[in-house]
Scaffold this active site. Structure first.
Site, mmCIF file in Angstrom:
data_model
loop_
_atom_site.group_PDB
_atom_site.id
_atom_site.type_symbol
_atom_site.label_atom_id
_atom_site.label_comp_id
_atom_site.label_asym_id
_atom_site.label_seq_id
_atom_site.Cartn_x
_atom_site.Cartn_y
_atom_site.Cartn_z
ATOM 1 N N SER A 123 29.024 46.275 38.559
ATOM 2 C CA SER A 123 29.835 45.956 37.382
ATOM 3 C C SER A 123 29.415 44.815 36.501
ATOM 4 O O SER A 123 29.440 43.750 36.877
ATOM 5 C CB SER A 123 31.395 45.920 37.994
ATOM 6 N N HIS A 162 27.904 49.908 35.561
ATOM 7 C CA HIS A 162 29.207 50.328 35.384
ATOM 8 C C HIS A 162 29.936 49.343 34.424
ATOM 9 O O HIS A 162 29.680 48.126 34.608
ATOM 10 C CB HIS A 162 29.954 49.946 36.793
ATOM 11 N N ASP A 198 33.424 48.256 32.551
ATOM 12 C CA ASP A 198 34.751 47.922 32.550
ATOM 13 C C ASP A 198 35.447 47.743 31.300
ATOM 14 O O ASP A 198 35.111 46.901 30.570
ATOM 15 C CB ASP A 198 34.928 46.904 33.465
ATOM 16 N N MET A 230 38.663 47.139 29.294
ATOM 17 C CA MET A 230 40.304 46.928 29.404
ATOM 18 C C MET A 230 40.896 46.578 28.016
ATOM 19 O O MET A 230 39.958 45.837 27.142
ATOM 20 C CB MET A 230 40.461 45.720 30.330
ATOM 21 N N HIS A 285 34.277 52.879 32.523
ATOM 22 C CA HIS A 285 35.523 52.990 33.430
ATOM 23 C C HIS A 285 36.465 52.483 32.360
ATOM 24 O O HIS A 285 36.570 51.196 31.951
ATOM 25 C CB HIS A 285 35.498 52.190 34.489
ATOM 26 N N MET A 328 40.096 51.401 31.258
ATOM 27 C CA MET A 328 41.526 50.898 31.755
ATOM 28 C C MET A 328 42.320 50.419 30.581
ATOM 29 O O MET A 328 42.420 49.463 30.046
ATOM 30 C CB MET A 328 41.345 49.860 32.636
ATOM 31 N N MET A 346 40.437 53.393 43.249
ATOM 32 C CA MET A 346 40.253 52.007 43.059
ATOM 33 C C MET A 346 40.686 51.258 44.422
ATOM 34 O O MET A 346 41.450 51.711 45.008
ATOM 35 C CB MET A 346 41.528 51.423 42.066
ATOM 36 N N ASP A 366 35.688 51.337 43.648
ATOM 37 C CA ASP A 366 35.660 50.205 43.063
ATOM 38 C C ASP A 366 36.448 49.204 43.248
ATOM 39 O O ASP A 366 37.715 49.285 43.120
ATOM 40 C CB ASP A 366 35.828 50.862 41.400
HETATM 41 C C1 DX5 Z 1 38.403 45.808 38.220
HETATM 42 C C2 DX5 Z 1 36.846 46.522 37.726
HETATM 43 C C3 DX5 Z 1 35.939 46.757 38.814
HETATM 44 C C4 DX5 Z 1 35.514 44.998 39.026
HETATM 45 C C5 DX5 Z 1 34.527 45.014 40.245
HETATM 46 O O1 DX5 Z 1 39.343 46.346 37.363
HETATM 47 O O2 DX5 Z 1 37.237 47.987 37.630
HETATM 48 O O3 DX5 Z 1 34.610 47.336 38.084
HETATM 49 O O4 DX5 Z 1 34.611 44.648 37.955
HETATM 50 O O5 DX5 Z 1 34.515 43.479 40.708
HETATM 51 P P1 DX5 Z 1 34.195 43.329 42.208
HETATM 52 O O6 DX5 Z 1 33.247 43.954 42.670
HETATM 53 O O7 DX5 Z 1 34.023 41.687 41.986
HETATM 54 O O8 DX5 Z 1 35.726 43.500 42.678
HETATM 55 ZN ZN ZN Z 2 35.549 49.193 37.309
#
Ligand code: DX5
Ligand code: ZN
Length: 213
Positions: free
Chosen positions: A6, A31, A33, A35, A64, A66, A135, A173
């Site tokens: 990520s 990956h 993220d 948000m 991904h 969110m 998750m 994840d």
């Molecule tokens: C959390 C994200 C993850 C996060 C994982 O909402 O979806 O992808 O970046 O980070 P680590 O591996 O540090 O938990």
């Molecule tokens: Zn993620």
């Protein structure tokens, strides 16, 4: 085990270099993220930055979402031709319709389940999706602690997948590291996402990815 680092844990001041480092370090997917500050209490990146990530990456993108308004975000990111777009079932009134839309754009559809959502939520459309993302933390932040009940959930999901769509992949994840990855492998997980473990490993990115594999 396939590994999708990520970039949330990358140094955003040197993002291209940090994307190149995971690709050269042997990752399978990048990956990303996304948000929106509404579905989760954090705000990350939009298509302008993800375009720069796509240029630096030599591995396919795994986006991904969110966010609220999933369909709007699918339209924003589809031109970047990611391998996967995943969205949260908790935030979508018409998940089956959105899966069809993602597929029609030439992108592989995936659905994300928060820690409380049972795998049976997917029972009647598992055959239409290419990946389920479980998750193992509450979405929103990197560096959180792994929630162990995801192991049991992955095992139950694997049984459903074997009945309904054996080609469907399982990705996990959140809080993944060199220890819990073994339990995930035994539970039938295909892909792990890891942010802080990969970018923060004392022996470097390639060593972290190799350990997860
Ligand atoms: C959390 C994200 C993850 C996060 C994982 O909402 O979806 O992808 O970046 O980070 P680590 O591996 O540090 O938990
Ligand atoms: Zn993620």
């Amino acid at each position: 085990m396939l590994v999708a680092p990520s970039i949330l844990s990358a140094d955003f001041g040197h993002l291209a270099a940090d994307v190149e480092a995971i690709c050269n370090g042997g990752c399978d997917l990048v990956h990303v993220d996304v948000m929106d500050g509404h579905f989760v209490p954090n705000l990350t990146i939009g298509p302008v930055v993800v375009e720069a990530v796509a240029k630096a990456a030599t591995k396919p993108l795994d986006i991904h979402l969110m966010v609220e308004n999933n369909s709007f975000f699918v339209d924003l990111f589809a031109p970047l031709k990611p391998e996967f777009i995943s969205f949260h079932i908790e935030e979508e009134k018409h998940p089956h319709r959105l899966v069809q839309k993602i597929r029609s754009l030439g992108i592989r559809p995936a659905i994300v389940l928060n820690p409380h959502t049972p795998p049976e939520a997917l029972e009647f459309f598992l055959e239409d999706i290419d990946m389920v993302l479980l998750m193992s933390v509450n979405p929103g932040f990197g560096g959180q602690k792994f929630i162990p009940s995801v192991i049991e959930k992955a095992k139950r999901l694997k049984q459903l997948i074997l009945q309904k769509n054996p080609k469907c992949l399982i990705e996990v994840d959140g809080g993944v590291n060199g220890e819990n990855v073994k339990l995930l492998e035994e539970a039938g997980v295909d892909i792990v996402v890891a942010g802080s473990y990969v970018y923060g490993h004392p022996k470097g990115i390639a060593e972290a990815i190799a350990t997860l594999k």
